[in-house]
Design a protein around this motif. Sequence first.
Motif, short mmCIF file in Angstrom:
data_model
loop_
_atom_site.label_atom_id
_atom_site.label_comp_id
_atom_site.label_asym_id
_atom_site.label_seq_id
_atom_site.Cartn_x
_atom_site.Cartn_y
_atom_site.Cartn_z
N GLU A 157 0.33 9.04 -6.20
CA GLU A 157 0.61 10.48 -6.05
C GLU A 157 1.45 11.00 -7.21
O GLU A 157 1.23 12.09 -7.71
N ASP A 158 2.43 10.17 -7.63
CA ASP A 158 3.36 10.64 -8.66
C ASP A 158 2.87 10.44 -10.10
O ASP A 158 3.25 11.20 -10.99
N LEU A 159 2.03 9.42 -10.34
CA LEU A 159 1.68 9.09 -11.73
C LEU A 159 0.21 9.25 -12.09
O LEU A 159 -0.17 9.03 -13.24
N GLN A 160 -0.61 9.60 -11.12
CA GLN A 160 -2.05 9.65 -11.37
C GLN A 160 -2.43 10.62 -12.48
O GLN A 160 -3.44 10.42 -13.16
N SER A 161 -1.61 11.65 -12.66
CA SER A 161 -1.95 12.63 -13.69
C SER A 161 -1.63 12.10 -15.09
O SER A 161 -2.09 12.63 -16.09
N ASP A 221 -8.96 3.29 2.40
CA ASP A 221 -8.98 4.67 2.92
C ASP A 221 -7.69 5.41 2.56
O ASP A 221 -7.71 6.58 2.16
N ARG A 222 -6.57 4.70 2.71
CA ARG A 222 -5.27 5.30 2.36
C ARG A 222 -5.21 5.64 0.87
O ARG A 222 -4.69 6.69 0.48
N ILE A 223 -5.77 4.75 0.04
CA ILE A 223 -5.77 4.99 -1.41
C ILE A 223 -6.68 6.18 -1.74
O ILE A 223 -6.31 7.07 -2.52
N GLU A 229 -4.51 -4.89 -5.15
CA GLU A 229 -3.64 -5.27 -4.03
C GLU A 229 -4.21 -6.51 -3.38
O GLU A 229 -5.28 -6.49 -2.79
N ASN A 230 -3.50 -7.62 -3.51
CA ASN A 230 -3.98 -8.89 -2.99
C ASN A 230 -3.84 -8.96 -1.48
O ASN A 230 -3.17 -8.11 -0.86
N THR A 272 0.83 -1.21 0.00
CA THR A 272 0.00 0.00 0.00
C THR A 272 0.86 1.26 0.00
O THR A 272 0.54 2.24 -0.68
N THR A 273 1.96 1.22 0.72
CA THR A 273 2.85 2.39 0.77
C THR A 273 3.40 2.71 -0.62
O THR A 273 3.39 3.87 -1.05
N LEU A 274 3.82 1.67 -1.34
CA LEU A 274 4.33 1.87 -2.70
C LEU A 274 3.22 2.35 -3.62
O LEU A 274 3.42 3.24 -4.46
N LEU A 275 2.04 1.79 -3.44
CA LEU A 275 0.91 2.16 -4.28
C LEU A 275 0.51 3.62 -4.07
O LEU A 275 0.30 4.36 -5.04
#
Length: 285
Positions: A122-126, A144-146, A187-188, A114-117
Amino acid sequence: MCVTCGCSDEATPTLTHPVTGKLEAIASIHTPQSHTHIQPDGTILTHHHSHDHSPDHHPDQSAVLHAQHHGTTLTLEQRLLSKNDAIANQNRGWLKGRESVALNLVSSPGAGKTTLLVRTLEDLQSDRPMVVIEGDQATSHDADRIQATGCAAIQVNTGTGCHLDAAMVEQGLDMLHPPLGSLVWIENVGNLVCPALFDLGETAKVVILSVTEGDDKPIKYPHMFRASQVMVLTKIDLLPYVAFDVDRCLDYAYQVNPNLTCFQLSATTGAGLEDWYSWLRQLHA
Ligand SMILES: Nc1nc2c(ncn2[C@@H]2O[C@H](COP(=O)(O)OP(=O)(O)OP(=O)(O)O)[C@@H](O)[C@H]2O)c(=O)[nH]1
Ligand SMILES: [Zn+2]
Ligand SMILES: [Zn+2]
Ligand SMILES: [Zn+2]
């Protein structure tokens, strides 16, 4: 079926709706074909399932493994896995039709999926549309974190079940409706064993291994590293504090799967993220 890990008919997986937050009972491949659930608010929900496929006369290796792992009978496991594979193929076709790709993130609990995701979103969503299907036995902490990043996410809770299956992902996709050209993240459930056996219709499995887990994991859990196309070695910021030989780990990983693509990074410090991002950017349906 999966008696040992508890993926039985009683597992009653649920799905949390991204907008309403409402909990819905969902089907898994373990559920009988036509099935009725009573929702927490008392609503009775009956849903259909795709037809069962009879098992092959020649058991495939994953059915043998799953049966061995759970101490269950081969016929049941074959039926379970062939039903799963049929739905996984539907998912794959569905995603292809939407020019979308899906990555299935697998690891032991707490490796840092989840931390990596979150950092990646944050960096690639755009760059392109992304949605997330989160799998955990319980809680919606990860979804919730996502969602805090602004990305659409649904949470599947597998209850006693130890892995996501293709039917859960089918319903997750149905609810999320990823736009054309999406990158769908799955995320499994944290588990380095059973998720290796279940095709979800993903483009690739990405196994995340953190340096706090020991450098011998690829040969101790070879099935997962063999089933994956990519290995992300994460938490490399902690290398000075743990006995972990990166070269030995990579040797073991390539022994098990010579075709693995490997990345080394820290989701916390950001070291190594650029190579990971370059690989993600060239992923197309
Ligand atoms: N130092 C360091 N800690 C990290 C890194 N990535 C994750 N962590 C920490 O590792 C712990 C587990 O991280 P998660 O991202 O929740 O792991 P997960 O794989 O999603 O866990 P489950 O979903 O429960 O299986 C948290 O305390 C994170 O802060 C990293 O790159 N470096
Ligand atoms: Zn299991
Ligand atoms: Zn199972
Ligand atoms: Zn997580």
